[in-house]
Design an enzyme around this catalytic site. Structure first.
Site, PDB file in Angstrom:
ATOM      1  N   GLN A 128      12.221  -4.308   8.680  1.00  8.66           N
ATOM      2  CA  GLN A 128      10.888  -4.655   9.148  1.00  8.66           C
ATOM      3  C   GLN A 128      10.766  -6.100   9.572  1.00  8.66           C
ATOM      4  O   GLN A 128      11.468  -6.975   9.061  1.00  8.66           O
ATOM      5  CB  GLN A 128       9.861  -4.402   8.028  1.00  8.66           C
ATOM      6  CG  GLN A 128       9.834  -2.986   7.504  1.00  8.66           C
ATOM      7  CD  GLN A 128       9.180  -2.921   6.141  1.00  8.66           C
ATOM      8  OE1 GLN A 128       9.531  -3.665   5.238  1.00  8.66           O
ATOM      9  NE2 GLN A 128       8.221  -2.039   6.003  1.00  8.66           N
ATOM     10  N   TYR A 158     -11.116  -0.639   3.444  1.00  5.21           N
ATOM     11  CA  TYR A 158     -10.069   0.380   3.533  1.00  5.21           C
ATOM     12  C   TYR A 158      -9.526   0.748   2.153  1.00  5.21           C
ATOM     13  O   TYR A 158      -9.499   1.920   1.771  1.00  5.21           O
ATOM     14  CB  TYR A 158      -8.938  -0.120   4.428  1.00  5.21           C
ATOM     15  CG  TYR A 158      -7.765   0.823   4.499  1.00  5.21           C
ATOM     16  CD1 TYR A 158      -7.818   1.950   5.309  1.00  5.21           C
ATOM     17  CD2 TYR A 158      -6.613   0.597   3.754  1.00  5.21           C
ATOM     18  CE1 TYR A 158      -6.747   2.833   5.373  1.00  5.21           C
ATOM     19  CE2 TYR A 158      -5.539   1.471   3.811  1.00  5.21           C
ATOM     20  CZ  TYR A 158      -5.615   2.588   4.620  1.00  5.21           C
ATOM     21  OH  TYR A 158      -4.558   3.457   4.669  1.00  5.21           O
ATOM     22  N   GLN A 159      -9.091  -0.258   1.381  1.00  4.50           N
ATOM     23  CA  GLN A 159      -8.419   0.016   0.110  1.00  4.50           C
ATOM     24  C   GLN A 159      -9.338   0.729  -0.879  1.00  4.50           C
ATOM     25  O   GLN A 159      -8.913   1.670  -1.567  1.00  4.50           O
ATOM     26  CB  GLN A 159      -7.908  -1.292  -0.516  1.00  4.50           C
ATOM     27  CG  GLN A 159      -7.210  -2.247   0.424  1.00  4.50           C
ATOM     28  CD  GLN A 159      -5.958  -1.672   1.061  1.00  4.50           C
ATOM     29  OE1 GLN A 159      -5.542  -0.581   0.732  1.00  4.50           O
ATOM     30  NE2 GLN A 159      -5.379  -2.408   1.995  1.00  4.50           N
ATOM     31  N   ASP A 199      12.665   6.558  -1.832  1.00  2.00           N
ATOM     32  CA  ASP A 199      12.226   7.475  -0.791  1.00  2.00           C
ATOM     33  C   ASP A 199      11.190   8.448  -1.351  1.00  2.00           C
ATOM     34  O   ASP A 199      11.406   9.086  -2.384  1.00  2.00           O
ATOM     35  CB  ASP A 199      13.431   8.243  -0.263  1.00  2.00           C
ATOM     36  CG  ASP A 199      13.064   9.183   0.862  1.00  2.00           C
ATOM     37  OD1 ASP A 199      12.555  10.284   0.567  1.00  2.00           O
ATOM     38  OD2 ASP A 199      13.270   8.819   2.031  1.00  2.00           O
ATOM     39  N   GLY A 200      10.046   8.538  -0.648  1.00  2.00           N
ATOM     40  CA  GLY A 200       8.951   9.373  -1.141  1.00  2.00           C
ATOM     41  C   GLY A 200       9.313  10.837  -1.216  1.00  2.00           C
ATOM     42  O   GLY A 200       8.935  11.542  -2.159  1.00  2.00           O
ATOM     43  N   ASP A 218      -0.792   6.043   1.768  1.00  2.00           N
ATOM     44  CA  ASP A 218      -1.213   4.893   2.571  1.00  2.00           C
ATOM     45  C   ASP A 218      -0.141   4.662   3.625  1.00  2.00           C
ATOM     46  O   ASP A 218       0.703   3.784   3.490  1.00  2.00           O
ATOM     47  CB  ASP A 218      -1.395   3.675   1.670  1.00  2.00           C
ATOM     48  CG  ASP A 218      -2.006   2.492   2.407  1.00  2.00           C
ATOM     49  OD1 ASP A 218      -2.385   2.668   3.580  1.00  2.00           O
ATOM     50  OD2 ASP A 218      -2.101   1.407   1.820  1.00  2.00           O
ATOM     51  N   TYR A 287      -9.352  -3.340  12.486  1.00  2.00           N
ATOM     52  CA  TYR A 287      -8.533  -2.232  12.978  1.00  2.00           C
ATOM     53  C   TYR A 287      -8.962  -1.829  14.392  1.00  2.00           C
ATOM     54  O   TYR A 287     -10.112  -2.044  14.785  1.00  2.00           O
ATOM     55  CB  TYR A 287      -8.655  -1.027  12.054  1.00  2.00           C
ATOM     56  CG  TYR A 287      -7.890  -1.142  10.751  1.00  2.00           C
ATOM     57  CD1 TYR A 287      -7.111  -2.259  10.472  1.00  2.00           C
ATOM     58  CD2 TYR A 287      -7.946  -0.133   9.800  1.00  2.00           C
ATOM     59  CE1 TYR A 287      -6.417  -2.355   9.279  1.00  2.00           C
ATOM     60  CE2 TYR A 287      -7.257  -0.226   8.603  1.00  2.00           C
ATOM     61  CZ  TYR A 287      -6.495  -1.340   8.352  1.00  2.00           C
ATOM     62  OH  TYR A 287      -5.796  -1.445   7.173  1.00  2.00           O
TER      63      TYR A 287
END
Length: 354
Positions: A128, A158-159, A199-200, A218, A287
């Site tokens: 990233q 948002y959160q 890893d999800g 998220d 956003y």
């Protein structure tokens, strides 16, 4: 930049994952981040086009990683347009010295600008590109792979909503799995939180069926009906990991963008989870379009009516390790999030009534 912990006292478990887009083929991304300091490009991105033109006096902090971008934002947008059957023209983006701009062919014909007061961090990991800067109007701003993730000014909208919309819709949630949660949460200090960085998909495969009361995703980008995730077993794993009547909340596209097909999303997720499926939204000025949506789904079992919180909280109290009360969420905002403009309401009501 502080993410407040949820107010539900019974939460005893949470899990986190690496970013969603790392699981997708690299060739899917064709856009690059151009960060220019006196004409020298710094950093690189493959998902969004964005740029920061820094005046000579605004030096990048020492020790940050720098790379030459493979292409300019204009060239990247043109390449994306040429490769996409839905785009037959290049998109030319303006650049203003001292300003950050975010633009992407997903939302053509617009760009969002923030005035940069100071560049705080810039770096690039194996996966990233990251950037943090002090803005004039929104406080500190965090940018990941060219896409604005959050600002100090409006992150609460948002959160707090993505967390409390699902958790206040079910009684006494105790086990919560939250994916793709940036590492800025004060909630990490809560003794009830267990952190898993992995890893999800692999994590969900490892947990017994019916483990979680709620799963909050998220994701890096809003979910769309043609999303890559729908071509993986991910949502089947989510449904398996939820108890009967358990709930999923995932970021969904803004109602103002044609890329959101509410009808398809509602139909698809109803087939997967077999329970209630609802679309909600909130206001986030930083956003694109100024709003963002959420898709809330319940697994077949005890009925869940998302619009009316059955687990309300006192907005004047602090909870858990949070240092201040919630800034945005309350029971009135909860119900209002499901009130939609007529053009969206007609579509949703027709699907909900089926």
């Amino acid at each position: 930049m502080e993410r407040r912990s949820t107010s539900t006292s019974g939460i005893i478990s949470a899990a986190f994952s690496k970013d969603l887009h790392l699981k997708f083929p690299k060739e899917d991304g064709v856009f690059h981040l151009q960060v220019s300091n006196n004409g020298n490009n710094i950093g690189e991105n493959r998902l969004f086009s964005s740029s920061v033109l820094l005046p000579a006096a605004m030096a990048v902090p020492a020790g940050t990683e720098t790379n030459t971008a493979k292409t300019t934002c204009k060239e990247a947008a043109k390449a994306a347009a040429d490769d996409d059957d839905d785009h037959h023209h290049s998109i030319v983006h303006p650049e203003i010295s001292g300003w950050f701009s975010e633009h992407c062919p997903i939302w053509p014909g617009q760009a969002h600008f923030l005035k940069v007061e100071k560049m705080l961090f810039q770096g690039k990991s194996e996966y990233q590109s990251m950037m943090v800067f002090q803005s004039q109007a929104y406080g500190k701003v965090f940018v990941l792979d060219g896409a604005l993730q959050l600002t100090e000014k409006d992150e609460c909208a948002y959160q707090e909503m993505i967390t409390h919309l699902p958790l206040c819709s079910i009684p006494n949630p105790k086990k919560v799995y939250k994916e793709f949660f940036p590492d800025i949460a004060v909630g990490y200090e809560d003794s009830r939180v267990t952190l898993h960085v992995k890893d999800g998909n692999a994590f969900l495969k490892s947990v017994p069926g019916g483990t979680y009361d709620a799963i909050i995703v998220d994701a890096f980008e809003p979910i769309r009906s043609d999303d890559e995730l729908h071509r993986t077993p991910f949502f089947g794993l989510v449904a398996k990991a939820l108890r009967p009547g358990g709930v999923l909340c995932i970021q969904a596209e803004s109602i103002w963008f044609q890329s959101l097909n509410i009808e398809q999303l509602l139909s698809k997720y109803h087939q997967i989870f077999k329970g209630s499926v609802r679309y909600a939204w909130t206001i986030v000025p930083a956003y694109p379009s100024g709003v963002i949506g959420f898709l809330l789904c319940s697994k077949e079992g005890p009925s869940v009516e998302f619009k009316y919180p059955i687990n309300p909280i006192d907005p004047n109290e602090t909870h858990g390790v949070a240092k201040t009360p919630l800034k945005f969420y309350n029971s009135e905002m909860h119900s209002a999030a499901f009130c939609l403009p007529s053009f969206a309401k007609k579509v949703i009501d027709s699907k909900v009534s089926e």
